[in-house]
Design a protein around this motif. Structure first.
Motif, PDB file in Angstrom:
ATOM      1  N   ASP B 135      32.758  44.123  46.566  1.00 55.85           N
ATOM      2  CA  ASP B 135      31.950  43.898  46.861  1.00 55.85           C
ATOM      3  C   ASP B 135      31.508  42.291  47.300  1.00 55.85           C
ATOM      4  N   LEU B 136      31.814  41.536  47.966  1.00 52.54           N
ATOM      5  CA  LEU B 136      31.536  40.211  47.514  1.00 52.54           C
ATOM      6  C   LEU B 136      30.651  39.844  46.733  1.00 52.54           C
ATOM      7  N   GLY B 137      29.392  40.418  46.653  1.00 52.33           N
ATOM      8  CA  GLY B 137      28.382  40.222  45.807  1.00 52.33           C
ATOM      9  C   GLY B 137      28.949  40.565  44.607  1.00 52.33           C
ATOM     10  N   GLU B 138      29.063  41.563  44.316  1.00 56.41           N
ATOM     11  CA  GLU B 138      29.732  41.916  42.619  1.00 56.41           C
ATOM     12  C   GLU B 138      30.768  41.784  42.163  1.00 56.41           C
ATOM     13  N   TYR B 139      32.111  41.301  43.289  1.00 57.88           N
ATOM     14  CA  TYR B 139      33.039  40.364  43.145  1.00 57.88           C
ATOM     15  C   TYR B 139      32.415  39.266  42.591  1.00 57.88           C
ATOM     16  N   ILE B 140      31.679  37.959  42.912  1.00 58.75           N
ATOM     17  CA  ILE B 140      31.053  36.456  42.678  1.00 58.75           C
ATOM     18  C   ILE B 140      31.022  37.004  41.401  1.00 58.75           C
ATOM     19  N   ILE B 141      29.844  38.055  41.133  1.00 55.28           N
ATOM     20  CA  ILE B 141      29.529  38.063  39.564  1.00 55.28           C
ATOM     21  C   ILE B 141      30.176  38.664  38.425  1.00 55.28           C
ATOM     22  N   GLY B 166      33.430  29.866  41.361  1.00 59.44           N
ATOM     23  CA  GLY B 166      33.966  30.049  40.531  1.00 59.44           C
ATOM     24  C   GLY B 166      35.529  31.074  41.284  1.00 59.44           C
ATOM     25  N   PHE B 167      34.847  30.353  42.092  1.00 62.92           N
ATOM     26  CA  PHE B 167      36.191  30.975  43.315  1.00 62.92           C
ATOM     27  C   PHE B 167      37.567  30.009  42.521  1.00 62.92           C
ATOM     28  N   ARG B 168      36.767  28.389  42.647  1.00 57.96           N
ATOM     29  CA  ARG B 168      38.291  27.493  42.228  1.00 57.96           C
ATOM     30  C   ARG B 168      38.304  27.968  40.538  1.00 57.96           C
ATOM     31  N   GLU B 169      37.547  28.293  40.203  1.00 59.63           N
ATOM     32  CA  GLU B 169      38.158  28.550  38.443  1.00 59.63           C
ATOM     33  C   GLU B 169      39.380  29.963  38.413  1.00 59.63           C
ATOM     34  N   ALA B 170      39.289  31.443  39.516  1.00 55.48           N
ATOM     35  CA  ALA B 170      39.306  32.654  39.145  1.00 55.48           C
ATOM     36  C   ALA B 170      40.786  32.575  40.436  1.00 55.48           C
ATOM     37  N   HIS B 171      40.725  31.309  41.004  1.00 51.99           N
ATOM     38  CA  HIS B 171      41.862  31.495  42.792  1.00 51.99           C
ATOM     39  C   HIS B 171      42.825  30.495  42.157  1.00 51.99           C
ATOM     40  N   THR B 172      43.160  30.612  40.786  1.00 50.06           N
ATOM     41  CA  THR B 172      43.842  29.393  40.659  1.00 50.06           C
ATOM     42  C   THR B 172      45.062  29.172  41.932  1.00 50.06           C
ATOM     43  N   HIS B 173      45.622  30.617  42.648  1.00 50.05           N
ATOM     44  CA  HIS B 173      46.543  30.385  42.850  1.00 50.05           C
ATOM     45  C   HIS B 173      47.121  29.872  44.588  1.00 50.05           C
ATOM     46  N   LEU B 174      45.598  29.292  45.018  1.00 51.88           N
ATOM     47  CA  LEU B 174      44.745  29.024  46.126  1.00 51.88           C
ATOM     48  C   LEU B 174      45.334  26.886  46.100  1.00 51.88           C
ATOM     49  N   PRO B 175      45.233  26.370  46.534  1.00 48.48           N
ATOM     50  CA  PRO B 175      45.261  25.511  47.082  1.00 48.48           C
ATOM     51  C   PRO B 175      43.687  24.471  46.660  1.00 48.48           C
ATOM     52  N   GLU B 189      38.074  33.577  51.897  1.00 49.84           N
ATOM     53  CA  GLU B 189      39.004  32.875  50.280  1.00 49.84           C
ATOM     54  C   GLU B 189      39.556  34.876  49.612  1.00 49.84           C
ATOM     55  N   ALA B 190      37.879  35.560  49.290  1.00 50.88           N
ATOM     56  CA  ALA B 190      37.205  36.573  49.058  1.00 50.88           C
ATOM     57  C   ALA B 190      38.152  38.044  49.589  1.00 50.88           C
ATOM     58  N   ARG B 191      38.240  38.209  50.856  1.00 51.99           N
ATOM     59  CA  ARG B 191      38.874  38.340  51.699  1.00 51.99           C
ATOM     60  C   ARG B 191      40.283  39.127  51.525  1.00 51.99           C
ATOM     61  N   GLY B 192      41.100  37.844  51.445  1.00 53.00           N
ATOM     62  CA  GLY B 192      42.637  37.372  51.250  1.00 53.00           C
ATOM     63  C   GLY B 192      43.239  38.158  50.330  1.00 53.00           C
ATOM     64  N   VAL B 193      41.368  37.243  48.872  1.00 52.59           N
ATOM     65  CA  VAL B 193      42.364  37.806  48.083  1.00 52.59           C
ATOM     66  C   VAL B 193      42.296  39.718  47.385  1.00 52.59           C
ATOM     67  N   LEU B 194      40.974  40.065  47.311  1.00 50.41           N
ATOM     68  CA  LEU B 194      40.573  41.733  47.287  1.00 50.41           C
ATOM     69  C   LEU B 194      42.102  42.689  48.456  1.00 50.41           C
ATOM     70  N   ARG B 195      41.820  42.227  49.486  1.00 47.51           N
ATOM     71  CA  ARG B 195      43.251  42.761  50.110  1.00 47.51           C
ATOM     72  C   ARG B 195      44.387  43.010  49.652  1.00 47.51           C
ATOM     73  N   GLU B 196      45.159  42.360  48.661  1.00 48.25           N
ATOM     74  CA  GLU B 196      46.096  42.460  47.804  1.00 48.25           C
ATOM     75  C   GLU B 196      45.735  43.857  46.931  1.00 48.25           C
ATOM     76  N   LYS B 197      44.135  43.791  46.194  1.00 43.70           N
ATOM     77  CA  LYS B 197      44.093  44.697  45.233  1.00 43.70           C
ATOM     78  C   LYS B 197      43.301  46.410  45.951  1.00 43.70           C
ATOM     79  N   PHE B 198      42.954  46.007  47.353  1.00 41.93           N
ATOM     80  CA  PHE B 198      42.971  47.160  47.620  1.00 41.93           C
ATOM     81  C   PHE B 198      44.259  48.304  48.024  1.00 41.93           C
ATOM     82  N   LEU B 199      45.005  47.204  48.560  1.00 36.83           N
ATOM     83  CA  LEU B 199      46.213  47.682  48.867  1.00 36.83           C
ATOM     84  C   LEU B 199      46.985  48.472  47.486  1.00 36.83           C
ATOM     85  N   GLY B 200      47.033  47.560  46.369  1.00 34.02           N
ATOM     86  CA  GLY B 200      47.903  47.829  44.745  1.00 34.02           C
ATOM     87  C   GLY B 200      47.030  48.868  44.083  1.00 34.02           C
ATOM     88  N   ALA B 201      45.339  49.547  44.656  1.00 35.50           N
ATOM     89  CA  ALA B 201      44.539  50.094  43.636  1.00 35.50           C
ATOM     90  C   ALA B 201      44.512  51.608  43.374  1.00 35.50           C
TER      91      ALA B 201
END
Lengths: 258, 475
Positions: B135-141, B166-175, B189-201
């Motif tokens: 959940d976006l809010g949950e991901y943020i916190i 928070g995103f800048r700090e966590a998503h260091t792989h992004l420009p 941005e959150a969607r992109g990051v989470l898409r990988e997580k969904f597929l790998g869970a």
């Protein structure tokens, strides 16, 4: 009309003046008496009344509340109606006394009969007595704050506005969020004073922004809280109980004012 | 989750001083309240639906044991598994067992307050399993390692700037140069990051808004679609839900859904209402291989027979906190545990003990706005008062307060002495007020005078003056 007036003279009203009005602002009591008498009631002020017991009730002290409530009920049993210039105290007497005695075989019936007779002042004048207009003349603008218990426990909203609309020379200006709590909450204002202050600060802003000369409400606790904040911040708004304006008794200095 | 409710007062004061938080909290007022009011106004049968929702929940609580057993039988029939957890420890243990058995390394999670209640994320991490909030809010916190501050809008205490940091700090792989000044950028941005997580869970954990007994179905309502991906893609789907979430029929559920989103966000319905009934069957295009439901009690069954039973009707819409002046002032973290606002003020003492959460039911003006908007008509102020009674009986409230109350009540029961005392007090305070007619500082009432003046009495009590006047008039 004369017959109507005579039957009304039969209406015996016990005025439950509330502990705050008794101690801080007798004018509200005199205004209430005038409004009720003008509407044809015979008004009684039992000396045995002190407080409705709400501070004890809301602090979880059921036993003390009962001790106080039993005396209130006994003192007001002779009258047809019990009227209070406060939604909060009227709510205590008409709603919470029922809950207080609901498991008390000895007092339940008496408490319920008593509770049936209790009304908030403006609601009693309009809903029960059918008063359409009061005789008062007060020049200026006023904004009205809906105190929580009156509004949400007793449905007091249109009644004071309807009566105020009939006051000659007075114009009502609604403030933003008139129905939102002022942050008083009885002992809450002292126990959680920082939070109470945050809430009343916002209320005071809304009052100032309404650009009315007067702030009116039906509960002295809320009025003292709002007046205390407005005065501390140097606001010029005059704070009065709605009964004072409806009775045309505005010669006394306003609440917290010189 | 660590309990910080005993520090409510200091946490509240800090919250009031926190400008960023105060700025974020203004959105609660503007967003939720108007939208709910509009939704309620536009549906003529809204009030009747609230009554129906209350009645359905009351009926279910009356027969909770029976409906839970029917639910269990139906889930089992459909190839799923039901686990009964009496405590948070039991529930965590059950999750871990399933993880170990299926060799689970990564867990995606839909929004779940029960997961917060049992402290699931910390527990999984301690056992070397990675939980990912989706959940976006949950991901943020989660990035900020903070608990939610609201039951449906977990990150409502944050400003957009804080989210961006928070995103800048966590998503260091992004420009570094990527656009981040619109909410849409952050969402993408959150969607992109989470898409990988969904597929790998390996496992998806969701909560449940409802459990339906007649079909063995668990239901979540979401706005982002993350819940669907959480429960459909991994091999194992685990639902964690508290026992009072059960409803008898789909018909009951569809009635309550009509008040849920309207009360919460003002939507007619949430974007997704997802029903899941058992694991993937032969021929199903997708779905988990295993389906588990963990039913958590954690103190709720003991509330059934108590004066706090009605709070078990709660459908977690958040309307009570959205309309609460105290919540508006201090936000959710001040409450110090999982459930903030009015429902938290009733529920938290039930779940962690009133000795820990004693402030919560006291920090209310009893303005009654929470009860006025509650879709299942929970008498929240009344139940807060019940907690105050328990505290008073157990002498948990401060001794000084109790002593003052007793003293005042002693006078209030003796009208003659009370008259004498109030007569003296009204005159003394009137003198103190002087010509300004207000008091700037008063000992014993400094909580009041710290922030506002005390209007001085007019002098002489009403009752004394009224009866004096009448005597004079008669003579």
């Amino acid at each position: 009309m004369t017959a109507d007036r005579e039957t009304r003279e039969q209406v015996q009203v016990g005025l439950f003046v509330t502990c705050l009005v008794d101690l801080f602002r007798p004018t509200v009591g005199f205004a209430s008496v005038k409004l009720l008498e003008d509407a044809g009631c015979q008004v009684h002020v039992p000396k045995a009344q002190t407080c409705c017991g709400q501070p004890a009730w809301n602090s979880g002290d059921r036993k003390s509340t009962k001790g106080i409530a039993e005396r209130v009920i006994a003192a007001f049993e002779p009258f047809d109606y019990v009227v209070a210039p406060s939604g909060s105290c009227a709510g205590m007497l008409s709603h919470h006394y029922r809950e207080l005695f609901d498991r008390d075989e000895q007092w339940r019936e008496r408490a319920n009969r008593f509770a049936d007779k209790v009304h908030e002042l403006t609601s009693f004048l309009t809903d029960v007595l059918g008063v359409e207009a009061v005789a008062a003349k007060v020049r200026g603008t006023a904004t009205y704050h809906d105190s929580c218990a009156g509004l949400r426990e007793l449905g007091v909203r249109e009644q004071p506005r309807k009566l105020l609309a009939g006051v000659k020379g007075l114009k009502l200006k609604e403030m933003k969020d008139a129905h939102v709590c002022c942050g008083f909450g009885g002992t809450f204002a002292v126990k959680y004073s920082d939070i109470s202050n945050a809430i009343v600060t916002e209320k005071a802003d809304n009052i100032d922004n309404a650009k009315a000369r007067m702030l009116l409400a039906g509960d002295l606790g809320c009025l003292m809280n709002m007046a205390g904040k407005l005065k501390r911040d140097g606001s010029a708004v005059e704070v009065r109980h709605v009964a004072e304006v409806l009775a045309g008794m505005v010669d006394q200095p306003p609440i917290g004012g010189e | 989750m660590e309990i910080k409710s005993p520090q409510f007062k200091s946490r509240a004061s800090a919250a009031l001083e926190n400008e960023q938080l105060q700025s974020a909290l203004t959105h609660v007022r503007s967003n939720f309240i108007d939208k709910r009011a509009k939704a309620a106004r536009e549906l003529p049968e809204f009030e009747a639906l609230r009554d129906a929702a209350r009645d359905i929940k009351n009926h279910t609580l009356e027969h909770l044991d029976a409906y839970l057993e029917i639910f269990e039988a139906k889930v089992t029939e459909g190839g799923g598994h039901v686990h009964w957890a009496q405590t948070a420890t039991d529930a965590r243990g059950i999750v871990l067992d399933i993880c170990r058995r299926r060799n689970v390394k990564t867990v995606t999670k839909g929004k779940s307050m029960i997961a917060e209640e049992i402290g699931l994320n910390e527990f999984l991490e301690a056992n070397e399993i990675t939980p990912v909030e989706t959940d976006l809010g949950e991901y943020i916190i989660q990035l900020r390692r903070e608990p939610p501050s609201h039951i449906i809008a977990p990150a409502v205490h944050l400003t957009m700037e804080q989210v961006r940091d928070g995103f800048r700090e966590a998503h260091t792989h992004l420009p570094d140069s990527r656009p981040m000044d619109e909410p849409e950028n952050l969402l993408r941005e959150a969607r992109g990051v989470l898409r990988e997580k969904f597929l790998g869970a390996d496992m998806g954990i969701t909560g449940a808004n409802f459990l339906v007994a007649e079909t063995g179905t668990s239901i979540i309502v979401t706005n982002e679609g993350n819940g669907d991906l959480t429960q459909l893609l991994p091999r194992v789907h685990v639902v964690i839900a508290s026992i009072e979430k059960v409803l008898p029929t789909l018909e009951d559920m569809s009635q309550i859904v009509r008040v849920l989103a309207r009360s919460a966000t003002g939507q007619e319905m949430s974007v997704y209402t997802t029903l899941s009934t058992g694991p993937k069957r032969p021929g199903d295009p997708d779905g988990p291989e295993e389906f588990h439901v963990i039913l958590l009690d954690n103190g709720r069954s003991s509330m059934l027979g108590s004066e706090f039973r009605d709070v078990l009707r709660c459908i977690r819409c958040g309307a009570c906190m959205n309309h609460c002046p105290v919540y508006h002032a201090v936000g959710g973290h001040a409450y110090g545990w999982v459930y903030p606002g009015p429902v938290g003020a009733v529920l938290t003492p039930s779940l962690i003990g009133v000795d820990q959460a004693g402030h919560l039911p006291n920090a209310s003006t009893f303005c009654g706005r929470c009860e006025a908007v509650c879709p299942v008509r929970i008498p929240l102020p009344k139940m807060m008062r019940h907690w105050r009674e328990r505290e008073f009986e157990r002498q948990l409230s401060p001794a000084g307060q109790r002593r003052n109350l007793k003293l005042w009540a002693w006078f209030a029961r003796r009208p003659f002495i009370y008259r004498l005392a109030t007569g003296v007090a009204s005159r003394a305070l009137a003198m103190w007020g002087g010509r300004r007619r207000r008091i700037g500082w008063l000992p014993m009432a400094d909580g009041w005078t710290a922030h506002r003046d005390l209007p001085a009495p007019q002098g002489g009590t009403f009752i004394a003056r009224y009866h004096r006047q009448r005597r004079r008039r008669r003579s």
